[in-house]
Write an enzyme that holds these catalytic residues in place. Structure first.
Site: not given
Ligand SMILES: Cc1cc2nc3c(=O)[nH]c(=O)nc-3n(C[C@H](O)[C@H](O)[C@H](O)COP(=O)(O)OP(=O)(O)OC[C@H]3O[C@@H](n4cnc5c(N)ncnc54)[C@H](O)[C@@H]3O)c2cc1C
Length: 537
Positions: A460-461
């Protein structure tokens, strides 16, 4: 001649291409570095990890992470129509109401929960029909899992046995508790952003989609973004945007392309001889991700997904689109508050129905299950930097996981809670020996060592082109890049702070909102919105 050029056909780019081309009077060009989404592993839900390190994956690695034993972590990102929504685990989660209220309170009017809820609902085609929190007329199918593994049910029961609430809708009134995830699947097949938004729009004459079109950079005329340069065959080509260029290349690709095009921290750009168009120090900064630590147990019954790929399961899938091949691996989960939390959950669980270590690359003989405590609100911040001025080189990614000791403390509590859950009566029929950490890991020091060795990205960057108005902001609250004209960023990179949950649905919402802003419909009265129209029916 195009009115809009969209760079990146991922979760955001597919939505935007679809929504903007609804107006037949505008011409839209969508450029995607990857290929078409034809591989069967994209569409059979359980197969997603088989796409890792293949042609549909950018196959990034972080720099050595100091707090994680100097390991370089593998970061898959989708390089194909649908982007990461074509290779993700399909969990449909929006985050917490407080996440969006926080974005609003950081100086971004129009991004509070009450503002964005109608946009989530606009996208959604909820299996259970429309309600106060859900839409049923949107393009994106949101479904219950068609086959639930008994281990996933044991996890939910273990939470209840331990005194936590049962949550029947993580996207409803309250996020807290244990329950089953809903997934972006339609009839047992992945429903990526490409499947939901792009493919139904592709026949439109005013929408051109080019795959294998790696974008090299954006050229400015003065301060105005005007021309996009991209790969075509073995050469390159340029196209002009009459109205806007919209970057949807994701939390790694968007800051990289901005920097390659001269928008970013001036000293860093000069270091690579990139002419500076606009000195924006925040480009590539503020990187946030959700780290997840696997806690793995042997499973004493042959029920995990280890035997999912049998001939009979394949036949069952082909005939009825049911069975373990429809699993997204993390079928159930939880949102809880640890002792460090304020009023909202700071820990999420992803319960993996198998031995899920090293993204599925490591396997054992026999059956296992994996509890995945995941840090929701990291205090640590990383960064994306150029490694060179060659657009085909991957940028440098420094996630900086657990650099702030408070992040380690939350994960430590999560690992301890995982052990307590595995020891419940609910798991008694299944739970064998502890594999990672093993029984010898008794004190905090040993558990911290486990965290350093087994923590991985939960994919989930976000945050590397953050929205706001402070010195580190990259885009304003209409997602226009500060200091230049004709250029927006619309993807997960604009989140000022990562949401407390998975990031696909929030990214789709961001693109829905951007489409409304670009079409000049922002600030409409609630009665004009989808939610308003539902209410008035
Ligand atoms: C393995 C994995 C599992 C995940 N599981 C979940 C989950 O279960 N639930 C959930 O909510 N979220 C999940 N996520 C996260 C979620 O999918 C992402 O947050 C979301 O897809 C991000 O959308 P985006 O539009 O910002 O970027 P992306 O979807 O990554 O799209 C970016 C697009 O831009 C293209 N691109 C990049 N650079 C260039 C260039 N130079 N030229 C042309 N094109 C370019 C890329 O190829 C890609 O298609 C997961 C992600 C991964 C990788």
């Amino acid at each position: 001649m195009y009115d809009y050029i969209i760079i990146g056909a991922g979760s955001a780019g597919c939505v935007l291409a679809s929504r903007l081309s609804e107006d037949p009077s505008v011409k839209v060009l969508l450029l995607e570095a990857g290929g078409r989404d034809t591989r069967k592993e994209i569409h059979i839900p359980l197969a997603f990890s088989k796409l890792f390190k293949g042609p549909c994956d950018w196959t990034y690695f972080t720099e050595p992470e100091a707090q994680l034993g100097n390991r370089s972590l593998f970061w898959p990102r989708g390089k194909v129509l649908g982007g990461s929504s074509s290779i993700n685990a399909m969990i449909y989660i929006r985050g917490n109401r407080a996440d969006y209220d926080c974005w609003r309170d950081l100086g971004n009017p129009g991004w509070g929960y009450d503002d964005v809820l109608p946009l989530f609902m606009k996208s959604e085609n909820q299996e259970h029909g429309a309600s106060e929190y859900h839409g049923a007329a949107g393009p994106l199918r949101v479904s219950d899992l068609r086959t639930v593994n008994p281990l996933s049910s044991a996890f939910v029961a273990a939470g209840q046995e331990s005194g936590f609430a049962r949550n029947h809708d993580f996207n409803g009134a309250s996020q807290e508790g244990f329950g089953f995830y809903q997934v972006t699947q339609s009839n047992g097949r992945r429903h990526s952003a490409a499947a939901a938004f792009l493919h139904p729009a592709k026949a439109r004459k005013n929408l051109t989609v080019k795959t294998d079109a790696h974008v090299f950079g954006i050229y400015f005329e003065g301060k105005r973004a005007a021309i996009v340069s991209f790969q075509e065959g073995s050469g390159s080509r340029q196209e002009r945007a009459e109205r806007e260029i919209i970057l949807c290349a994701g939390a790694i690709g968007s800051p990289q392309l901005l920097m390659l095009s001269g928008v970013g921290p001036a000293a860093h750009l000069r270091h690579f001889d990139v002419p500076v168009v606009c000195d924006l120090p925040g480009v590539g900064a503020n990187l946030q991700d959700h780290p997840c630590t696997g806690v793995v147990y042997e499973c004493t019954k042959p029920v995990s997904l280890a035997s999912a790929e049998s001939f009979s399961n394949l036949v069952r899938y082909i005939i009825s689109k049911k069975g373990p091949l429809t699993s997204n691996v993390a079928e159930s989960g939880a949102f809880i508050r640890t002792s460090a939390a304020g009023p909202v959950p700071d820990l999420q669980f992803h319960f993996g129905v198998g031995y899920f270590v090293d993204h599925g690359f490591r396997q054992i003989k026999g059956h296992a299950f994996t509890l995945g405590p995941t840090l929701l609100h990291p205090h640590s911040r990383g960064e994306i930097k150029l490694r060179s001025s060659n657009p085909l080189d991957a940028p440098s990614i420094r996630a900086n996981y657990l650099a702030d000791p408070r992040d380690m403390d939350v994960l430590l509590e999560g690992v301890k809670l995982s052990r307590a859950l595995a020891a419940t009566k609910a798991f008694a029929p299944y739970c064998g020996s502890a594999l990672h950490p093993g029984p010898a890991a008794k004190d905090d020091q040993a558990l911290r060592a486990h965290i350093a060795q087994y923590t991985e990205t939960l994919y989930h960057p976000v945050g590397t082109c953050k929205m706001g108005h402070d010195a580190a902001a990259v885009v304003d609250s209409e997602l226009r890049v500060h200091g230049v004209e004709g250029l927006r960023v619309v993807d997960a990179s604009i989140m000022p702070a990562v949401v407390g949950g998975n990031t696909n649905a929030p990214t789709i919402m961001i693109a829905e909102k951007a489409a409304e802003m670009i079409k000049g419909r922002a600030g409409m009265r609630p009665a004009d919105t989808y939610a308003g129209s539902l209410q008035s029916r």
